[in-house]
Design a protein around this motif. Sequence first.
Motif, PDB file in Angstrom:
ATOM      1  N   ILE A  67      40.243  35.144  44.111  1.00  0.00           N
ATOM      2  CA  ILE A  67      41.035  36.249  44.635  1.00  0.00           C
ATOM      3  C   ILE A  67      40.483  36.693  45.988  1.00  0.00           C
ATOM      4  N   ALA A  68      39.174  36.655  46.128  1.00  0.00           N
ATOM      5  CA  ALA A  68      38.567  36.988  47.419  1.00  0.00           C
ATOM      6  C   ALA A  68      39.062  36.032  48.502  1.00  0.00           C
ATOM      7  N   LEU A 104      44.521  30.382  39.417  1.00  0.00           N
ATOM      8  CA  LEU A 104      44.744  31.372  40.463  1.00  0.00           C
ATOM      9  C   LEU A 104      46.173  31.885  40.392  1.00  0.00           C
ATOM     10  N   LYS A 105      47.123  30.998  40.199  1.00  0.00           N
ATOM     11  CA  LYS A 105      48.517  31.415  40.094  1.00  0.00           C
ATOM     12  C   LYS A 105      48.708  32.334  38.902  1.00  0.00           C
ATOM     13  N   GLU A 106      48.082  32.004  37.780  1.00  0.00           N
ATOM     14  CA  GLU A 106      48.250  32.825  36.595  1.00  0.00           C
ATOM     15  C   GLU A 106      47.712  34.230  36.797  1.00  0.00           C
ATOM     16  N   VAL A 107      46.543  34.348  37.406  1.00  0.00           N
ATOM     17  CA  VAL A 107      45.942  35.669  37.538  1.00  0.00           C
ATOM     18  C   VAL A 107      46.651  36.508  38.597  1.00  0.00           C
ATOM     19  N   LEU A 108      47.230  35.870  39.613  1.00  0.00           N
ATOM     20  CA  LEU A 108      47.989  36.610  40.615  1.00  0.00           C
ATOM     21  C   LEU A 108      49.293  37.154  40.047  1.00  0.00           C
ATOM     22  N   ARG A 117      37.272  43.431  37.627  1.00  0.00           N
ATOM     23  CA  ARG A 117      36.963  42.988  38.994  1.00  0.00           C
ATOM     24  C   ARG A 117      38.159  42.284  39.625  1.00  0.00           C
ATOM     25  N   ILE A 118      38.897  41.511  38.830  1.00  0.00           N
ATOM     26  CA  ILE A 118      40.071  40.828  39.353  1.00  0.00           C
ATOM     27  C   ILE A 118      41.152  41.838  39.687  1.00  0.00           C
ATOM     28  N   ALA A 119      41.334  42.841  38.822  1.00  0.00           N
ATOM     29  CA  ALA A 119      42.326  43.883  39.092  1.00  0.00           C
ATOM     30  C   ALA A 119      41.992  44.615  40.381  1.00  0.00           C
ATOM     31  N   ARG A 122      42.902  42.436  43.307  1.00  0.00           N
ATOM     32  CA  ARG A 122      44.347  42.420  43.529  1.00  0.00           C
ATOM     33  C   ARG A 122      44.794  43.695  44.241  1.00  0.00           C
ATOM     34  N   GLU A 123      44.154  44.801  43.918  1.00  0.00           N
ATOM     35  CA  GLU A 123      44.474  46.054  44.603  1.00  0.00           C
ATOM     36  C   GLU A 123      44.096  45.976  46.084  1.00  0.00           C
TER      37      GLU A 123
END
Length: 216
Positions: A67-68, A104-108, A117-119, A122-123
Amino acid sequence: MTKLTLRADAARNREALIEAAAEAFADHGLDVPVEEIARRAKVGVGTVYRHFGGKEQLIDAILDKRIAEMVALAEKALAEDDPWHGIVTFVVEGFEMQARDRALKEVLLCTSRGGERIAAARERLAPLVRAIVTRAQRAGVLRGDVEPSDLVMLHLMLGAVADFAGDEDPELWRRYVPLLLRGLRPRATEGEDRPLPHPALSDERFERAMARWHSR
């Protein structure tokens, strides 16, 4: 066996697990079982839990970095001298990253996986995407009624092509990029953009749609 050797073995196992998990998630998404990750890393399942406490922590360790990379791409697109080129950069290079990494596609596109941390990452991404869109609209190179969620929808459309073509032609999605991007350009009709026939999803409706899509 010395403590130094034990520490070296533990470090090697941890790196092997991260590498194996990254490959497994990229190939098959986030639902890969822990046993498969351990098999790829050539370690026991207990080693996974000893180092990470479970698969969710392993997902955090890998996808936080992914995500970074998306955030860095958005910053790169925003720094482009040409606002339209910034749009193209974010759409094309963003999907190239997703095409290489299914996880990556799934988490986006999902609100239920990836941890806090991923949320948070994304913010960080959301305001950058809005800035990319707003800058292009102010420059007159992007339709005034395009919303940031529309760029995500473009990724979904390209993803449908990539999933459909599969091993037959994994690069087929590139054929449709210029067709989709052309629709983002302003189309003057008596001095004004012709309005799109349907409104974009609001942020709240977008999140609800993503949750329902993932549950299916």
